[in-house]
Design an enzyme around this catalytic site. Structure first.
Site, PDB file in Angstrom:
ATOM      1  N   ASN A 276      -0.677   0.901 -12.214  1.00  0.00           N
ATOM      2  CA  ASN A 276      -1.514   2.050 -12.504  1.00  0.00           C
ATOM      3  C   ASN A 276      -1.378   2.429 -13.973  1.00  0.00           C
ATOM      4  O   ASN A 276      -0.283   2.741 -14.411  1.00  0.00           O
ATOM      5  CB  ASN A 276      -1.076   3.235 -11.629  1.00  0.00           C
ATOM      6  N   ASP A 303       5.738   0.500 -20.051  1.00  0.00           N
ATOM      7  CA  ASP A 303       5.573   1.068 -18.695  1.00  0.00           C
ATOM      8  C   ASP A 303       6.442   0.281 -17.699  1.00  0.00           C
ATOM      9  O   ASP A 303       6.040   0.035 -16.552  1.00  0.00           O
ATOM     10  CB  ASP A 303       4.108   1.086 -18.244  1.00  0.00           C
ATOM     11  N   GLY A 322       3.203  -0.707 -10.298  1.00  0.00           N
ATOM     12  CA  GLY A 322       4.137  -0.844 -11.411  1.00  0.00           C
ATOM     13  C   GLY A 322       4.762  -2.215 -11.472  1.00  0.00           C
ATOM     14  O   GLY A 322       4.887  -2.899 -10.458  1.00  0.00           O
TER      15      GLY A 322
HETATM   16  O1  DOR Z   1       2.165   1.544 -12.419  1.00  0.00           O
HETATM   17  C1  DOR Z   1       2.728   2.598 -12.671  1.00  0.00           C
HETATM   18  N1  DOR Z   1       3.995   2.821 -12.272  1.00  0.00           N
HETATM   19  N2  DOR Z   1       2.061   3.547 -13.324  1.00  0.00           N
HETATM   20  C2  DOR Z   1       2.566   4.779 -13.481  1.00  0.00           C
HETATM   21  O2  DOR Z   1       1.913   5.600 -14.048  1.00  0.00           O
HETATM   22  C3  DOR Z   1       3.879   5.132 -12.912  1.00  0.00           C
HETATM   23  C4  DOR Z   1       4.709   3.959 -12.739  1.00  0.00           C
HETATM   24  C5  DOR Z   1       5.908   4.177 -11.854  1.00  0.00           C
HETATM   25  O3  DOR Z   1       6.623   5.179 -12.026  1.00  0.00           O
HETATM   26  O4  DOR Z   1       6.189   3.314 -11.012  1.00  0.00           O
HETATM   27 ZN    ZN Z   2       1.400   6.252 -16.255  1.00  0.00          ZN
END
Ligand code: DOR
Ligand code: ZN
EC number: 3.5.2.3
Length: 433
Positions: A276, A303, A322
């Site tokens: 995301n 990220d 993520g």
């Molecule tokens: O892919 C994502 N993982 N996007 C995010 O904004 C949060 C993150 C997470 O904390 O796992």
């Molecule tokens: Zn994010």
């Protein structure tokens, strides 16, 4: 601390030099024959970069120590060439008080692999209703300057306005996860031809672009600083380019995965590709690469989002978004900027170290060596390649989308205030030297 003599490193823009480090700082640069009892590191053929700085790391502690800890996450950072990371606030409890940000900073110091700068939450519990203790976090021992509800968007415009007005009083900034939540309810992947074919609910590009456009206007209206996290679409780049041309106080980051992978990967239904914002189209990837090269996108940020097996090894819809990033970011950045043979190390240093350090206000980082600066650097082998083996990563988690891939460029050594955190490509304490 013993002195350190780095021999024959390729200093960006300055050719081959020896660098002498004393008491954690650069003492001398030039042709240095010997330096008493200094530990000598042969850097022949290696490029010396200022230590990488990550604006966007999820360290998962407190609360999800099964996925990552400050200790394991900063070891992964060091292996990736990082000397400083900004730890996102979506822990359990959320980093929305002075107590939690001080705890995270203290854990970082105790681990000793990289400087950990906590990011404070904008809103209590990341719930988007009430401002968190922004002032108390700023005044705390963690000296927080960057605030973000990352994982969630600060979607309420009045909350965003108040947060901007508040951080402006002490020179802080808001890092926005741009996602209009009403446009992404139930979303599973990028909205487009592939989501239509697979029958998965889409996350439209406009959900990101609408928030970026609004926050550019709010930044201009309040005169406060906004940083856009993980920019993923071509149109977002257009909006940021126009905003910068008008002089708006905005900066932006892109993640390595958005520079390489596309929504085609969702056809595998392998949740390792769920992230995301989602992986976008080839056309977006091309624009993001160009914008990074040009500087419209200021920085690469990982990220880094470690997840425990039960949160990833499940069906696509149930998986958390993520992917890991710290140990592969430099290699993917080099690939995205034209490959190792074409590597422009000055631009790479700018986007992965100098500029992110400036955005986060980390004054001891992102500095090219000169006498007196802290010895925070990384030595990379521009000609080497490596294969990503998840079991060999320093992260506690295994959710890398690059498993089995051969990548360019290896991190040979990382130094934090003159102390090796990585040597010969391994976490320093594991080396025999
Ligand atoms: O892919 C994502 N993982 N996007 C995010 O904004 C949060 C993150 C997470 O904390 O796992
Ligand atoms: Zn994010």
């Amino acid at each position: 601390m013993t002195d350190l003599l780095i021999k024959s490193a390729d200093l960006v823009g300055r050719g081959r030099q020896d660098v002498l480090v004393r008491d954690g700082r650069v003492a001398e640069i030039g042709s240095i024959a010997k330096a008493g009892s200094a530990t000598v590191v042969d850097a022949d053929g290696l490029v010396l970069l200022p230590g990488l700085v990550d604006l966007h790391t999820h360290l998962r502690e407190p609360g999800r120590e099964d996925a990552e800890t400050v200790h394991s996450g900063t070891r992964a950072a060091a292996k990736g060439g990082y000397t400083a990371v900004c730890a996102m606030a979506n822990s359990y409890p959320v980093a929305d008080t002075a107590g939690v940000v001080e705890q995270v900073a203290a854990l970082g110091k105790a681990a000793g692999y990289a400087d950990v700068q906590p990011v404070g939450a904008v809103s209590v519990g990341l719930e988007g209703r009430q401002l968190a203790e922004i002032g108390a976090m700023a005044r705390s021992a963690a000296a927080v300057r960057m605030f973000s509800d990352d994982g969630h968007c600060v979607s309420d415009p009045i909350l965003m306005r108040r947060a901007l007005e508040y951080v402006k009083t002490f020179g802080g900034l808001i890092a926005q996860h741009a996602e209009e939540p009403r446009l992404t309810e139930g979303a599973q992947m990028n909205e487009g031809a592939v989501s239509a074919e697979l029958g998965l609910p889409g996350w439209p590009a406009v959900a990101e672009e609408a928030i970026i456009a609004r926050d550019v206007l709010l930044a201009e209206y309040t005169g406060a600083r906004v940083h856009f996290c993980h920019v993923s679409t071509a149109r977002s780049v257009d909006i940021i380019r126009e905003a910068k041309a008008r002089g708006a106080n905005v900066t932006a980051e892109v993640c390595p995965h958005h520079l390489l992978l596309t929504d085609e990967a969702a056809r595998t239904y392998d949740p390792v590709y769920k992230v995301n914002p989602p992986l976008r189209r080839e056309a977006d990837v091309a624009v993001l690469r160009g914008a990074l090269a040009e500087g419209v996108i200021d920085a690469v940020a990982t990220d880094h989002a470690p997840h425990a097996p039960q949160d990833k090894d499940c069906e696509w819809a149930a998986a958390r978004p993520g992917m890991l990033g710290l140990e592969t970011a430099l290699s993917i950045t080099v690939l995205a900027l034209g490959g190792p043979a074409e590597a422009d190390w000055d631009t790479i240093a700018e986007r992965t170290s100098r500029t992110p350090a400036r955005i986060a206000g980390l004054e001891a980082h992102g500095r090219d060596p000169k006498p007196g600066t802290e010895a925070n650097f990384t030595l990379v082998d521009p000609a080497a390649t490596w294969t990503v083996v998840p079991g060999e990563l320093a992260s506690l988690s295994r959710n890398t989308p690059y498993a089995g891939m051969e990548l360019p460029v290896t991190v040979q050594a990382t130094f934090l205030r003159g102390r090796a955190t990585v040597l010969n490509g391994k976490i320093a304490e594991e080396t025999t030297e």
